[in-house]
Scaffold this active site. Sequence first.
Site, PDB file in Angstrom:
ATOM      1  N   TYR A  89      -9.051   4.310 -13.019  1.00 51.65           N
ATOM      2  CA  TYR A  89      -8.920   4.972 -11.717  1.00 51.65           C
ATOM      3  C   TYR A  89      -8.847   6.492 -11.826  1.00 51.65           C
ATOM      4  CZ  TYR A  89      -6.711   0.409 -10.437  1.00 51.65           C
ATOM      5  OH  TYR A  89      -6.390  -0.903 -10.236  1.00 51.65           O
ATOM      6  N   ARG A 134      -5.003   2.529 -16.420  1.00 52.44           N
ATOM      7  CA  ARG A 134      -5.134   3.270 -15.158  1.00 52.44           C
ATOM      8  C   ARG A 134      -5.862   4.611 -15.291  1.00 52.44           C
ATOM      9  NH1 ARG A 134      -1.549   4.937 -12.353  1.00 52.44           N
ATOM     10  NH2 ARG A 134      -2.455   4.416 -10.361  1.00 52.44           N
ATOM     11  N   CYS A 166     -12.028   2.560 -29.573  1.00 49.38           N
ATOM     12  CA  CYS A 166     -13.342   3.185 -29.764  1.00 49.38           C
ATOM     13  C   CYS A 166     -14.093   3.319 -28.460  1.00 49.38           C
ATOM     14  CB  CYS A 166     -14.127   2.388 -30.790  1.00 49.38           C
ATOM     15  SG  CYS A 166     -13.192   2.210 -32.306  1.00 49.38           S
ATOM     16  N   GLU A 167     -13.592   4.161 -27.584  1.00 42.63           N
ATOM     17  CA  GLU A 167     -14.201   4.490 -26.293  1.00 42.63           C
ATOM     18  C   GLU A 167     -13.800   5.919 -25.989  1.00 42.63           C
ATOM     19  OE1 GLU A 167     -15.893   2.580 -24.077  1.00 42.63           O
ATOM     20  OE2 GLU A 167     -15.572   0.591 -24.944  1.00 42.63           O
ATOM     21  N   GLY A 181       0.769  -1.237   0.000  1.00 40.48           N
ATOM     22  CA  GLY A 181       0.000   0.000   0.000  1.00 40.48           C
ATOM     23  C   GLY A 181       0.795   1.278   0.000  1.00 40.48           C
ATOM     24  N   TYR A 228       0.778  -2.008 -12.062  1.00 37.08           N
ATOM     25  CA  TYR A 228      -0.636  -2.016 -12.462  1.00 37.08           C
ATOM     26  C   TYR A 228      -0.810  -1.428 -13.857  1.00 37.08           C
ATOM     27  CZ  TYR A 228      -0.814  -3.044  -7.559  1.00 37.08           C
ATOM     28  OH  TYR A 228      -0.570  -3.617  -6.339  1.00 37.08           O
ATOM     29  N   GLY A 278       3.997  -3.518  -3.731  1.00 39.32           N
ATOM     30  CA  GLY A 278       3.995  -3.729  -5.175  1.00 39.32           C
ATOM     31  C   GLY A 278       4.353  -2.427  -5.863  1.00 39.32           C
ATOM     32  N   ARG A 279       3.406  -1.489  -5.780  1.00 33.43           N
ATOM     33  CA  ARG A 279       3.577  -0.208  -6.457  1.00 33.43           C
ATOM     34  C   ARG A 279       4.861   0.511  -6.036  1.00 33.43           C
ATOM     35  NH1 ARG A 279      -0.923   2.705  -8.181  1.00 33.43           N
ATOM     36  NH2 ARG A 279      -2.138   1.509  -6.691  1.00 33.43           N
TER      37      ARG A 279
HETATM   38  C1  LIG Z   1      -2.356  -5.617  -4.155  1.00 35.81           C
HETATM   39  C2  LIG Z   1      -1.887  -6.142  -2.863  1.00 35.81           C
HETATM   40  C3  LIG Z   1      -0.666  -5.729  -2.342  1.00 35.81           C
HETATM   41  C4  LIG Z   1       0.208  -4.680  -2.992  1.00 35.81           C
HETATM   42  O1  LIG Z   1      -0.339  -3.410  -2.940  1.00 35.81           O
HETATM   43  P1  LIG Z   1       0.548  -2.126  -3.367  1.00 35.81           P
HETATM   44  O2  LIG Z   1      -0.348  -0.986  -3.163  1.00 35.81           O
HETATM   45  O3  LIG Z   1       0.931  -2.316  -4.784  1.00 35.81           O
HETATM   46  O4  LIG Z   1       1.730  -2.093  -2.471  1.00 35.81           O
HETATM   47  C5  LIG Z   1      -0.246  -6.301  -1.155  1.00 35.81           C
HETATM   48  N1  LIG Z   1      -0.992  -7.232  -0.514  1.00 35.81           N
HETATM   49  C6  LIG Z   1      -2.170  -7.649  -1.001  1.00 35.81           C
HETATM   50  C7  LIG Z   1      -2.943  -8.678  -0.248  1.00 35.81           C
HETATM   51  C8  LIG Z   1      -2.666  -7.125  -2.179  1.00 35.81           C
HETATM   52  O5  LIG Z   1      -3.841  -7.528  -2.642  1.00 35.81           O
END
Ligand SMILES: *Cc1c(COP(=O)(O)O)cnc(C)c1O
Length: 432
Positions: A330, A326, A356-357, A238, A385, A289-290
């Site tokens: 979003y 994205r 075509c959107e 997150g 993502y 992740g991000r």
């Molecule tokens: C998507 C996800 C993450 C990674 O989230 P980021 O915002 O990219 O860091 C970590 N844990 C779980 C369970 C997720 O679904």
Amino acid sequence: MHDFHYVGQELYCEDRSISSLAAEFGTPLYVYSQQTFTRHYQALDQAMAGVDHAVSYSVKSNSNLAVLRLLRDLGSGFDIVSEGELQRVIAAGGSPSDCLFAGVGKTANEIEFALKRGIYCFNVESEPELDRINRIAGQLGVTAPVAVRVNPNVEAKTHAKITTGTYENKFGIAFEEVEAVYQRAGALEHLKPIGIQMHIGSQLTQVEPFEKAVRKVAPLIEKLAQQYPFEFFSIGGGLGIIYQPALESGASEWWESEKARDLLTPQRYAESLAPLLKPLGLRIFLEPGRFIAGNAGVLVTRVEYVKQTGDKNFVIVDAAMNDLIRPAFYEAYHEIVPIHAKSEGITSSDVVGPVCESGDAFCQDRPLPAMQEGDYLGLMSAGAYSMVMASNYNSRGFPAEVLVNGSQAEVVRARQPLEQLLQGERVPSWMT
Ligand SMILES: *Cc1c(COP(=O)(O)O)cnc(C)c1O
């Protein structure tokens, strides 16, 4: 994102000019920086050095084999959400015993596959899932390691589509019910509760929601850890990144820049959370992740047409929402920069794709220098993502991906040939 920088007028990724990569490999093209993945992994890992911890990279953010191999080599484990992702980790040389298996809808086949491969732990999101894992483990004659994903019901203060830690969301088990669910898990013969997990949302830019959630669940964890053989607490991913400005002058990381003064940085994250986490005496898993992948990529696209309609200036490019969804999904902001720097003829422009959107637009009314057919634009911060959400909508093949390491650059995913799009489809017998 200092691995993406101008040398003279040319935008470079590390030591390679992006124009030359686009000319060589075609567009649309994802270009990734190995150094960025590496430094961002290390920054978080080092910030948390004072706590017994492990990084479980969230595979869904960017699951290219090369990226997974790189992270494995850096010492990362993995957070996966499907059998397909586990197959990718294995193909990249990673070990299932370094994987956490998350997700609200694990199928029986997925559970069986993961158990046979020796998954480290299932992060369980419902009681029926506990029963299912127990039954399959029994059939296989093994004990399944499980953790419950606790939904702490805190507001992550991020975009609605990436909030996961309130009772409005489908994720996890409500805080008040967690203890009863552990009792149930503990009573099931083929389960072993070895930890607890939470993940409250994505692209968080403040530490307060994390702190609030950890403060809320810590007493519960202390209690549960006395009753069950707990090894870990996973605090999820997150951590947010900076999407604007993507290009910094100077050599500092975004979290060292003035812009990050009020934002969540790895240091602030660790400073606030480590004192709360350390007394638990458990191994802390991080599932970013991000934060690791987001700033490590750019989507390079070629200008096809420039079209003026009324008082609108449309820059029509060869990338589309099927390559990078994205902005459409979003309302996400991506910085858009010319790969060959220009400053003349700044015009308020919409950069749009050919799909075509009406939603197939990367930006609206953004000041951009005058563009011409054949110019390249870069959609920055497209490492997470982005490619993973690509689709074949409008029967467009997937773009190629290139990884840069210093002066080296190699295709790590070939552009999808159009013939592949028809594979598996057929006209039924009654029409032939
Ligand atoms: C998507 C996800 C993450 C990674 O989230 P980021 O915002 O990219 O860091 C970590 N844990 C779980 C369970 C997720 O679904």
